[in-house]
Design a protein around this motif. Structure first.
Motif, PDB file in Angstrom:
ATOM      1  N   ALA A   5       0.836  -1.206   0.000  1.00  0.00           N
ATOM      2  CA  ALA A   5       0.000   0.000   0.000  1.00  0.00           C
ATOM      3  C   ALA A   5       0.872   1.258   0.000  1.00  0.00           C
ATOM      4  O   ALA A   5       0.559   2.236  -0.700  1.00  0.00           O
ATOM      5  CB  ALA A   5      -0.936  -0.010   1.207  1.00  0.00           C
ATOM      6  N   LEU A   6       1.974   1.227   0.760  1.00  0.00           N
ATOM      7  CA  LEU A   6       2.884   2.378   0.786  1.00  0.00           C
ATOM      8  C   LEU A   6       3.523   2.592  -0.588  1.00  0.00           C
ATOM      9  O   LEU A   6       3.627   3.730  -1.057  1.00  0.00           O
ATOM     10  CB  LEU A   6       3.965   2.185   1.854  1.00  0.00           C
ATOM     11  N   ASN A   7       3.931   1.518  -1.219  1.00  0.00           N
ATOM     12  CA  ASN A   7       4.518   1.632  -2.562  1.00  0.00           C
ATOM     13  C   ASN A   7       3.509   2.204  -3.560  1.00  0.00           C
ATOM     14  O   ASN A   7       3.861   3.024  -4.407  1.00  0.00           O
ATOM     15  CB  ASN A   7       5.029   0.275  -3.050  1.00  0.00           C
ATOM     16  N   GLU A   8       2.263   1.761  -3.470  1.00  0.00           N
ATOM     17  CA  GLU A   8       1.210   2.273  -4.364  1.00  0.00           C
ATOM     18  C   GLU A   8       0.983   3.770  -4.137  1.00  0.00           C
ATOM     19  O   GLU A   8       0.793   4.529  -5.088  1.00  0.00           O
ATOM     20  CB  GLU A   8      -0.098   1.497  -4.169  1.00  0.00           C
ATOM     21  N   LEU A   9       1.015   4.180  -2.865  1.00  0.00           N
ATOM     22  CA  LEU A   9       0.853   5.603  -2.563  1.00  0.00           C
ATOM     23  C   LEU A   9       1.990   6.418  -3.181  1.00  0.00           C
ATOM     24  O   LEU A   9       1.757   7.492  -3.740  1.00  0.00           O
ATOM     25  CB  LEU A   9       0.807   5.836  -1.052  1.00  0.00           C
ATOM     26  N   LEU A  10       3.207   5.915  -3.079  1.00  0.00           N
ATOM     27  CA  LEU A  10       4.343   6.641  -3.647  1.00  0.00           C
ATOM     28  C   LEU A  10       4.222   6.741  -5.163  1.00  0.00           C
ATOM     29  O   LEU A  10       4.537   7.771  -5.748  1.00  0.00           O
ATOM     30  CB  LEU A  10       5.665   5.968  -3.264  1.00  0.00           C
ATOM     31  N   LYS A  11       3.723   5.693  -5.809  1.00  0.00           N
ATOM     32  CA  LYS A  11       3.557   5.703  -7.270  1.00  0.00           C
ATOM     33  C   LYS A  11       2.568   6.777  -7.708  1.00  0.00           C
ATOM     34  O   LYS A  11       2.708   7.356  -8.782  1.00  0.00           O
ATOM     35  CB  LYS A  11       3.101   4.341  -7.772  1.00  0.00           C
ATOM     36  N   LYS A  12       1.560   7.044  -6.860  1.00  0.00           N
ATOM     37  CA  LYS A  12       0.597   8.102  -7.200  1.00  0.00           C
ATOM     38  C   LYS A  12       1.306   9.449  -7.314  1.00  0.00           C
ATOM     39  O   LYS A  12       0.959  10.259  -8.157  1.00  0.00           O
ATOM     40  CB  LYS A  12      -0.508   8.183  -6.142  1.00  0.00           C
TER      41      LYS A  12
END
Length: 190
Positions: A5-12
């Motif tokens: 979830a943290l990685n997905e947030l950073l990708k945003k």
């Protein structure tokens, strides 16, 4: 929040997503850094720098590891960089002090006496309380605690007054660092 979830947030890459990452990782990162540094302020500085780096590189990072792992390893590397820089500065200051002490031993009595007269003159120009506390500390050899007890003030006040005195004297001798180093190097001056 898990690593995926943290990685997905950073990708945003938007500020709201980054704020969520910050909120999740900041306090644990501070706790992690406290095992390496003595002051919470130092841990906070390193953590802030870590998040700044993360924000600056968010678009170019190819995270094969989690954001959390990246953040912790970046923080650790920043700590090491700061440690090396501080160690280098301390080594330089120790070397400078050592050279000053050697020069004090090797210089003529007349030159040393001249420097001490200049120091006395500068000390006389200090505000009364600063002057008294500096003289008690440097000429009479009293500790901060002993000065505080004798003058019935707190040790923090003693430290503050000494800081003011040294700041003024450093400014007075900005063109003559050898004299300022003599002042701080000698345990007592007569």
């Amino acid at each position: 929040m898990n690593n995926k979830a943290l990685n997905e947030l950073l990708k945003k890459g938007d500020e709201h997503s980054f704020t969520l990452i910050y909120d999740v990782l900041y306090q644990p990162l501070i706790a992690y850094l406290m095992q390496y540094v003595d002051k919470a302020a130092d841990a906070e500085d390193i953590a802030q720098s870590t998040f700044i780096k993360l924000w600056e590189k968010k678009d170019t990072l190819n995270l094969n590891i989690s954001v959390k792992s990246y953040t912790y390893s970046t923080a650790y590397n920043l700590f090491i960089d700061n440690y090396r820089k501080n160690k280098k500065q301390q080594t330089y200051l120790d070397q400078l002090k050592s050279e000053t002490l050697i020069n004090l031993v090797e210089e003529s009595d007349d030159l040393l006496e001249h420097k001490l007269k200049l120091i006395d003159k500068a000390v006389e120009s200090l505000p009364e309380r600063c002057r008294l506390i500096l003289i008690m500390h440097k000429k009479q050899g009293y500790s901060h605690k002993e000065i505080a007890k004798k003058l019935q003030i707190s040790t923090k006040t003693v430290e503050a007054q000494l800081r003011i005195a040294y700041t003024r004297l450093r400014k007075d001798f900005k063109d003559r660092p050898d004299i300022y180093l003599t002042l701080i190097s000698v345990k007592k001056w007569i």
